[in-house]
Design a protein around this motif. Structure first.
Motif, PDB file in Angstrom:
ATOM      1  N   LYS A 155       0.873  -1.185   0.000  1.00 27.77           N
ATOM      2  CA  LYS A 155       0.000   0.000   0.000  1.00 27.77           C
ATOM      3  C   LYS A 155       0.902   1.225   0.000  1.00 27.77           C
ATOM      4  O   LYS A 155       1.306   1.730   1.060  1.00 27.77           O
ATOM      5  N   LEU A 156       1.250   1.700  -1.182  1.00 28.89           N
ATOM      6  CA  LEU A 156       2.240   2.769  -1.261  1.00 28.89           C
ATOM      7  C   LEU A 156       1.664   4.131  -0.939  1.00 28.89           C
ATOM      8  O   LEU A 156       2.364   5.051  -0.569  1.00 28.89           O
ATOM      9  N   ILE A 157       0.357   4.271  -1.133  1.00 30.80           N
ATOM     10  CA  ILE A 157      -0.270   5.566  -0.889  1.00 30.80           C
ATOM     11  C   ILE A 157      -1.415   5.359   0.084  1.00 30.80           C
ATOM     12  O   ILE A 157      -2.358   4.616  -0.206  1.00 30.80           O
ATOM     13  N   ASN A 158      -1.302   6.012   1.214  1.00 33.97           N
ATOM     14  CA  ASN A 158      -2.280   5.731   2.267  1.00 33.97           C
ATOM     15  C   ASN A 158      -3.406   6.779   2.291  1.00 33.97           C
ATOM     16  O   ASN A 158      -3.382   7.768   1.554  1.00 33.97           O
ATOM     17  N   ARG A 159      -4.363   6.509   3.135  1.00 35.20           N
ATOM     18  CA  ARG A 159      -5.561   7.324   3.260  1.00 35.20           C
ATOM     19  C   ARG A 159      -5.230   8.798   3.522  1.00 35.20           C
ATOM     20  O   ARG A 159      -5.856   9.703   2.964  1.00 35.20           O
ATOM     21  N   THR A 160      -4.217   9.026   4.350  1.00 28.88           N
ATOM     22  CA  THR A 160      -3.857  10.403   4.694  1.00 28.88           C
ATOM     23  C   THR A 160      -3.394  11.172   3.462  1.00 28.88           C
ATOM     24  O   THR A 160      -3.788  12.317   3.221  1.00 28.88           O
ATOM     25  N   THR A 161      -2.548  10.533   2.663  1.00 31.76           N
ATOM     26  CA  THR A 161      -2.090  11.188   1.441  1.00 31.76           C
ATOM     27  C   THR A 161      -3.260  11.448   0.501  1.00 31.76           C
ATOM     28  O   THR A 161      -3.396  12.542  -0.060  1.00 31.76           O
TER      29      THR A 161
END
Lengths: 265, 265, 265, 265, 265, 265
Positions: free
Chosen positions: C143-149
Motif C-alpha cells: 500500500k504505497l499511498i495511504n488514506r492520509t495522502t
C-alpha cells in the motif's frame, strides 16, 4: 584444400563476444539492413519494374507499406532507415522482448507484429516492400515466404533478400550481382544481391576494421599461441592450424577429425 | 427577444482577428480536437459497444487506424493526440498547403490524404476510428460521411462528430450528452456530444479567458462606445445594441433592419 | 477442487523466460499501463466527478500533472502514453538503473524521481492523476499511498490502481467493474477496475496468443511429458498434474505435499 | 503550332494560388526533392562510380556529408529524407526567414548556412553529395556551382541536379534519362535525369490529381468562359484560346500579339 | 554631432523587410536567446551564488523550472535550448497564435501559459530560472516583473534579463558586463549583461554579415542614391545624409527638421 | 591514519551492484557529464579566452563541433546535452556495442566513431570542444590526448577534463577550482575543475542520497555485522574495520595485511 596448405585460418564469422554474439558479423548486418531500404526505394521506380510508388510518398499521397521480416541487427537498421524516409514500417518477429525494445525506442513511428506463418503472409500481400532479414548464424535461412505468397503480392512490389548469402528467406530468390541487381518474377521485383556491403566498400572497410582491429593487435602483440590461450573469443575463430581442423562444427559437417585449438597450437 | 431587451450583445463567434480568423473559437476547437481522441480511445472499449481494440495497441499487435476528416485546428489537435497514443493516423483534407504543413511538423508519424468523396469513403471503411473535424464557421457542417459509408464500416468502430454543434458531419449523427455520450447505429459507436468542452470546464474556462480578456479589459477601460470605435475586431462581435440590430448577417437571415455599429452606438 | 479433478493445470503467471521474467504477464501489463492513461483522461471529466482539466491542456493552459508510481512494464507504457497526450509526467521508482534507462529513451519529455515514502506523498498531493503501477509477482501489492495522502490530494484528482488485481497499491482502493468503473472517496476519483484488459478484449487476445503460442505448439508437438522435460520455462508453469501439486510455492502456502514436476509426469 | 490548332491551352506551371505561389508545381518539387536523396544514396555505390560510402554510415563510421543548395520545397523535402537516412545535412540558402523556419522544425538534426558564392564552394568541396535545388519559376536556373568547384570535389562524390529541367544549376550538368541516369565527369557522379517524377509515376499521378482536380471540376461545372471569369488563378494558366495568345509573358518572349484572357473568351 | 559631420548614417535597427519585421535585429535576438540558457545554467552554480541545482537534473532528481517571459525570437530560441538541456520550460506570452505555433513545433516538451500580471508572478515565484525576453523594438522594455515578485522568488534562483539593452524587463535589473556578469539582489542571481552577443563575437559577426550583405552589395553596386530609390527597406535605415535628418522618428523625438530620404539624396 | 582510528570505513566507490557496476559513482558521473556541456558552452565565450563561437550556432552559422571521448555514463550524458544545445556531436569509443546503443537511442542526431589513437587525434584537431570522459574505476586515467594533439587544435577551442579527479585524460591538464576554473595553454581553454558536482551541490546531494539510502537503511536496521553478512554489495564497500584492513586492493597497493570482511567483523 585449406587443410593441406598448412595455413592458420581464422574465420570472422565464428569469433564470439562475451554475450555470445558474433561481433564481426554485426557491422555487415547493419550495413546490409540500411542498404536494403536504399535499394528498395530505388527498385520501386518504374524503370526497375517497380510499381512507381515514391517510398515515403508526398503530402496527400500514401507512403509505401514496408514489411521487415526479422527484428535483429539487419531488421532494426532497416526499420530506422524506413522510418526515416517516411514509409509505413512494420517489423515482424517471434521475439517479443525484441519487439518491446523496438517499440520503446521508435514509439509511434513503428508498428510491430508477432510472427506466424499466417501473419507474415497477411502483411506480405499488403506490402509494397518486403525485406527478408532473418539470418541464422552458421545455417541456411528458413524460407519464410513461399512462392504462393509471392504470387499474391501486388504487381510491382519489391522484395529485398538480405539473407541471400545464406540461401535467402524467400522461396523465389536467386543470387544476383551489383551490376544486375534485380529480376522480375511473378511481377515482383527481386533484389537478391550477394555481398550487399561490397557496394559501399569504403564504409564496409572502416566498419570491419573497427571490430577486427583488437584481434589483429592481439595477434601482432602476442603471437598466435599466446593470443589463443589468452583470448577465448579469438580462439572460437581459429578453424584450421598447421593441417589440423580445430573447428568442431566443421569437423562434424565434413566428417573429419577434430582437434581442440589448445591441443593444436 | 434579445432586441427588445435593450441589451448590448457581443457574440464570441463573430469577433475577428487581424488574419480574418475567429480567435475566440480557436481554443474550444483545440479542446474538442484533443478530447476527441480521449473519448475515441474510451469508446473502443467492449463495454461502450466498441470493438475492443486498444487505441495504440501493444508491441506485437496492431494499433487502431484513425481517420481525421479535416486538418484545421480541431484536426491538428486530434492528430497530435492520436499520434501521441501510438495509433495509425491519417488526416484527410482538400487544402494541400495545410497537409504540407502537417507533414513538415509531424514527419513520418502522420499520413495525409487529399480529400475526395471517394478517398474519404475508402479510408473510413478501413478505419477503427473516424473523427469528423470539418466546421464551417457560421454555417451548417457538410455531411461528409453518409449512411452508406457508415454501414460499410467495421462493426465496433467509433465515430466522433466534433461538428455536432453545427449539425454534424456524419449523416447518422444525433446530438448526445456527457451523461449518455454514445449510441450504436449500424453497430458503429457514435460519440456526438454537444458542447464537448463542457466536460473539461476548468481548462475551457482558462482557455476562453485567455482570449477574451483583452476585449473585456478594452470595454472596462474605455466603455463600449470608444472601445467599439477603436477596435474593429470587437466591433465585429457587437450584434445588438439598444434595440438595434448591428449584425448584417443576422439582419439578412431574419429579414430585419440592419444598422451599422458606428451609427448605433 | 482442482487437485481432485485430476486435471493438468498450467498457470500463465508462473511461466518464466531465460531472464527470469514472467513473459506471459508482460502483454497484460503493457495493455493495462496504456489503458491507465486513457481512463485517467476520461475520469478527469466533470461528469466522472473529475476536476475538469483536459489531460494535455491546450496552448496557454496547464496540462495535468501525472505521477506514475513504478517504472516497470506498466509504468513505462503509462509514461509513453502520458507523454504522448502532452501531460507533465513523473515516474517514481527505487530502481535507479530503470530511471536512467527511461531518461535515455524519453529524454526531456519525462521527469523521474527516486521513490521514498516522502517523495511519493509530496508528488501525489500535487498531482492531478496518480497511476499505481507497482506489481510484485505472486504477492499482494504494497500500500504505497495511504488514506492520509489521498485526503491531501486536490479535489477532483484521479487515481488509477493498476495493481487492484493483487489487492491494489492505494489504501482506499476497492475493486470496481467496467460497467461502473469509478467511485469518489474524499473527492478523489478512484478507477480500480479489476481485469482492465478485458475492456480491450480483441487486443488482449492477440497479445496473449503471441506469447502463449510457442508453449501451445510445444505441447501439441511433443505431448506434456516430453515438453515438460525439454522446456524448463513451461515446467515452471505446471502447477498441478494428475492429482499432484507440482508448485512449491502453492504447496507451501496451502501446506500441502509438493511433488516436483519431473517426478509427477 | 499550338496557336494555329485553335485549341485552348492551360499551362499547369502558370496557375497561381492566393499566396502568389504556383500550386501545381509544388507536388512535383516535393517528389523530386525526396527522390534526390534516394538516388544520391544509390549513386554513392561503387558500381555507380561512387565513392562507396554508405549514405547514413553505421555506428563507428562517418555518414555522408550532404549539401542541399536551396531551402524551398525541393530542398526541404530533400533535407527531411537526408536527415531520415542519418546523413549530415546542411541546407544553404540566402533567405534567412526560411533557414530560421527549417531550424525550428528540424532542430539539432539540421545545419543551415547562409549562401554566398564562397560558402557554397566551401561546403561543396567537403561534401559527399550535393543536391542542386534552386529553381526559379519560368526562368533558367542560375549556375550556382561551376566547373572549378566540381573539379575540387572528392572523387566519387555525387551531384543530383534537380533543376536540370530548367537548364540545371551545376555548370557540368547535361540531361540524362532514367535508363542511363548518371555519368562521370571529373570523377564526380552526375545524376541529371530530366523529369525525375516520371520514375514514380503512380505517386506523381495521385499528387498531381490532388492539386488539379478543383480546376478540372471548375471547368466541367461552369465551362471555360464562366470558370475563367470567376477564378483568377485558373485564368493565369490560360495561355492560348481560339488562336489567340493570352499569356503576356509568352507574347513578349515570342514577340507576338497579346490579348487578355477576358477579351479572348 | 552626427548631423554636423556630414556623414551618411544607416541604422541597422530601422531597416525593414517585406513583412514589416526588422531583419537585422533577428540574428542578435536568436543569439541572445540561446546564450540566455547557457548563462542561466552556469549561474545556478553555487559559486555564482546560485541554488546549486543542475539545470536539467539527472535521473531521480528534479530539473530546473524555467520561465521564459515572451515567445518571440528571443524566447523561442531560449525555449529550444532549455528543452534541449532537459529543463521544465514554460513560455508565457499574450499572443495566443504564437503559443499555438510553439505548441505545434515543440509538442509535449514545452508548456505554454497566457500572460497576465498574475500568471507571470505565479510562475516566477515557482521558477528556478526566469528569462526576460520581451523587447519592444525602438522603445523601453516594460517592467514585467517587479521588486515584490523578485523578493518572493526562491533564494539562489536566477534571472537573465535579455532586454537590458532597452532598459530591462525586471524592476531590479542594472546593466552588467561580461567580466562581472552577475550580482545578487534579494538573494536572486541577476545576469544583466549588456550586449550579450559580444561574448560570441565570431558567431555574431557571421550572423550579422548574413543579413547585412545584400544591403552592402546593393550600395556597392548602385551607389547610395540609386540603392535608396530602388530599395525601400534600405531607405528605412537611412537616418542621416549630408547634414539632413531623414528619420521622422528621430526628428520628432529630438524636435528637429525632418527631410524625407528621397528629397535629401 | 584511518586504520589506527579504529573506525569503520565504507568507501562509496567500491560498493558494487548485481551487474558488477559501481552504482554510487553513476550519479556523480551523470552530473559531471551534463555539466561538462554547460561549462564548455560558457568557456567558448571570448572573455573566457574562447573562440567566441555560440555552442549551437544560430540559423545560417555553424554550430560548435564537439568530440566526446568515451561513451559511458559521463559521455552519454554529455552527448544528450550537447545534442540538446544543437551542436555537432561525435562520441568516440572502442566499445562497439555501446556505440550501437547510442546510435539506436539518438539516431541521426549523433555521430559515433571507433576510437584509435589516430581517430581521436583527427577529430580533436577539428573540434571546437573536446570532453574527456574516460574514467577507469580505481585507476589513473589514460592520457588519451597528448600535448602534440593539443598544440594542433584551433586557438580558442575548449577542453573539459571530466577525469581530472583521477589524473585527467589530457596530457596538459592540471586540476583547477570552481573559483578559477579555466587556464589557457597553447591557446586552448582548459576546464579541469576537480569535484565538478560540487558546483551543483543541491542536485548532487539528492542524487547521492537516492543511491546510498538503501545501504544506510540496511545498516540502521540490521547493524554493521548482519548487514555485511547479508549484503555482498555493501561488503565490497567495507574497507576498514576495527583496525583491520578489509580491502584486498588497498592492502596490496600499500603492502599491508589483508583480512577478509567476514573474518574482521
Amino acid at each position: 584444400m585449406l587443410l593441406d596448405s598448412g595455413c592458420t585460418a581464422i574465420a570472422y564469422e565464428t569469433i564470439t563476444d562475451s554475450l555470445g554474439n558474433l561481433p564481426l558479423l554485426a557491422p555487415m548486418s547493419a550495413i546490409a539492413g540500411r542498404m536494403a531500404i536504399h535499394v528498395a526505394a530505388y527498385s520501386l521506380h518504374k524503370n526497375s519494374g517497380g510499381s512507381g510508388i515514391l517510398f515515403g510518398g508526398v503530402p496527400g499521397t500514401q507512403p509505401a507499406k514496408v514489411l521487415i521480416v526479422g527484428g535483429g541487427v539487419v531488421g532494426t537498421n532497416a526499420a530506422q532507415m524506413g522510418i526515416g524516409l517516411g514509409s509505413d514500417v512494420t517489423v515482424i518477429d517471434k521475439n517479443m522482448s525484441r519487439l518491446r525494445y523496438l517499440d520503446e525506442i521508435f514509439g509511434s513511428r513503428l508498428k510491430t507484429c508477432y510472427a506466424t506463418l499466417d501473419s507474415i503472409e497477411e502483411f506480405a500481400v499488403e506490402a509494397d516492400v518486403v525485406v527478408g532479414a532473418v539470418l541464422i548464424p552458421g545455417s541456411t535461412s528458413p524460407k519464410l515466404i513461399n512462392r504462393t505468397t509471392i504470387s499474391k503480392m501486388k504487381p510491382g512490389s519489391v522484395i529485398v533478400d538480405v539473407a541471400i548469402d545464406q540461401g535467402g528467406c524467400f522461396e523465389t530468390s536467386k543470387a544476383t550481382t551489383h551490376d544486375s541487381p534485380t529480376y522480375l518474377y511473378e511481377n515482383i521485383v527481386h533484389y537478391c544481391v550477394a555481398n550487399m556491403p561490397g557496394a559501399v566498400a569504403k564504409t564496409s572497410a572502416f566498419a570491419l576494421n573497427n571490430v577486427t582491429l583488437q584481434f589483429v593487435l592481439n595477434l601482432a602483440d602476442k603471437g598466435l599461441k599466446e593470443a589463443s590461450y589468452d583470448n577465448s573469443h579469438l580462439r572460437q575463430g581459429l578453424n584450421i592450424h598447421a593441417g589440423k581442423l580445430t573447428s568442431l562444427a566443421v569437423a562434424k559437417a565434413q566428417n573429419k577429425q577434430f582437434i581442440p585449438v589448445l591441443d593444436a597450437i
